[in-house]
Design a protein around this motif. Sequence first.
Motif, PDB file in Angstrom:
ATOM      1  N   THR A 173      35.001  30.938  31.305  1.00 13.07           N
ATOM      2  CA  THR A 173      35.354  31.444  32.634  1.00 13.07           C
ATOM      3  C   THR A 173      35.051  32.937  32.665  1.00 13.07           C
ATOM      4  N   ARG A 213      29.347  32.135  41.472  1.00 17.06           N
ATOM      5  CA  ARG A 213      30.648  32.132  42.155  1.00 17.06           C
ATOM      6  C   ARG A 213      30.556  31.459  43.513  1.00 17.06           C
ATOM      7  N   GLY A 214      29.493  30.689  43.724  1.00 19.08           N
ATOM      8  CA  GLY A 214      29.344  29.928  44.961  1.00 19.08           C
ATOM      9  C   GLY A 214      28.663  30.665  46.089  1.00 19.08           C
ATOM     10  N   PRO A 233      31.454  36.132  49.897  1.00 19.84           N
ATOM     11  CA  PRO A 233      32.544  36.292  48.927  1.00 19.84           C
ATOM     12  C   PRO A 233      32.092  36.243  47.473  1.00 19.84           C
ATOM     13  N   GLY A 234      31.054  35.473  47.170  1.00 22.83           N
ATOM     14  CA  GLY A 234      30.572  35.408  45.801  1.00 22.83           C
ATOM     15  C   GLY A 234      30.006  36.735  45.330  1.00 22.83           C
ATOM     16  N   ALA A 237      32.895  39.157  44.835  1.00 25.20           N
ATOM     17  CA  ALA A 237      33.615  38.857  43.596  1.00 25.20           C
ATOM     18  C   ALA A 237      32.835  39.334  42.368  1.00 25.20           C
ATOM     19  N   GLU A 304      32.393  29.308  39.079  1.00 24.33           N
ATOM     20  CA  GLU A 304      33.665  29.326  39.799  1.00 24.33           C
ATOM     21  C   GLU A 304      33.414  29.077  41.277  1.00 24.33           C
ATOM     22  N   GLY A 305      34.280  28.299  41.894  1.00 23.95           N
ATOM     23  CA  GLY A 305      34.186  28.100  43.327  1.00 23.95           C
ATOM     24  C   GLY A 305      33.278  26.956  43.720  1.00 23.95           C
ATOM     25  N   GLU A 306      33.379  26.591  44.989  1.00 21.92           N
ATOM     26  CA  GLU A 306      32.588  25.490  45.524  1.00 21.92           C
ATOM     27  C   GLU A 306      31.116  25.875  45.589  1.00 21.92           C
ATOM     28  N   ASP A 307      30.239  24.943  45.242  1.00 25.70           N
ATOM     29  CA  ASP A 307      28.794  25.116  45.332  1.00 25.70           C
ATOM     30  C   ASP A 307      28.261  26.169  44.347  1.00 25.70           C
ATOM     31  N   ALA A 308      28.990  26.416  43.274  1.00 26.27           N
ATOM     32  CA  ALA A 308      28.528  27.374  42.270  1.00 26.27           C
ATOM     33  C   ALA A 308      27.468  26.726  41.390  1.00 26.27           C
TER      34      ALA A 308
END
Length: 454
Positions: A173, A213-214, A233-234, A237, A304-308
């Motif tokens: 991670t 991170r998506g 947002p990715g 982040a 991490e996250g959706e669609d990463a």
Amino acid sequence: MKSPRTIVASLAAVATVASLAACSTGAGGESGKLELRVATFPPGADAAAYEAFEEQEKQFEKDNPDIDVVGVEYEWEGPTFAAQLAGGSLPDVFTVPFTDSKTLLENGQLTDVTAEVEELGYADKFNPVILAEVQDADGNIFGFPRQAYAMGLHYNRDLFEQAGLDPDSPPTTWDEVREAADAIAEATGKAGYAQMTSNNTGGWQLAAAAAARGGRIQEDNGDGTYTSTIANPGTVAALEFLKQLRWEDESMGSNFLLDWGTINQEFAAGNIGMYTSGSDVYTALVRDFSADPDSYGLTVLPLEGEDAGPLGGGDIAVISPSVSEEEKAAAVEWIDWYYMQKLLDEDAARRDAEALVASDQAVGTPVLPVLDEETYQQSREWIADYINVPLDQMSGFFDGVFDQLPVGEPKGSTQEIYALLDPIVQAVLTDPDADIDALLEKADADAQALLDGE
């Protein structure tokens, strides 16, 4: 035949090879042969690399006695490539990343090889997603996809051990990456984690970090137009992560102007604990930067996250548009022999592996197959006895990469947009008060202007 080895030997005292073009005897080549100038290695590659190339060159010229291969040092760099291309200083055969192929073919700067690829009989064996990177809207082919990669996390096993970390259990991670970087910096005084920031590589790696991170920095509208989506947002982040490591943990060292070559050099020298780059970089680390194989580790990129997903990419072997028809035919012969047959033919695969092993070069570096999976697995079986990379130290990557769906690089004005993002990464690492949201908002506007042709 005048080989790169001769040049290396004559310049060994200064440990540099300025240009291998001098190894030819003139425009007509050696003894009246057709001279073909081909890209070899970046400046600084060790003598063993050229010894392997010389052996391969001999093999090719034995099969093609009318062609005189001339090796030329070559390293693709975004800021200088366009000038080299325009100035005619590139070799007849060279490589470009997928991200440049669309622009180059649209500008008429690559040679159409559709008929040649079809005649060779393996056009239908290419991974169609990868082949699309070198095709125009009509399906014409402008290059040979030769290698592909997925982004991975590269780490120094020695620094892990010095920090009390288990090198056989690398981070899974981004929080664990941060913790490991802090531990390495604290225990060793070295950079626990480093980031590329210059010569378009800062933008490249920021796009990779966002995808992990998506996030996506660009949306393909499906009609030949693109929408910039850098401020997602990715991306935020990813930059916040760098800001934490740099200013809160102080675990990133002091060099914040690294590019592909310099980060590899620093990592090979044992000054960096972790960094992200293509999965295939091990070859360059050992061949060009004298990295210690025993200290090397590779694992998959944390997601991490959706669609990463891990950013994928690669490069293609292409032919200069200025070549004659005779030179084009010779160039196709070379590309097919040097790059492709080792993926398609058992004898060629073994011959290539033997030459590499004989010169202490890497065999078996992890890549993403440019051909269908069946062909790829077969080629790995052919060279199983020659694989000399530390597979056990790469198990984190091999065990996880096929469970990760690669994300393609953005296609619109790719290198120009990467260049726009370099200063943002640098700002976050050099200014504790850098306003990430404002920087990304401006980058989105500037990128969209590029995409709209303004």
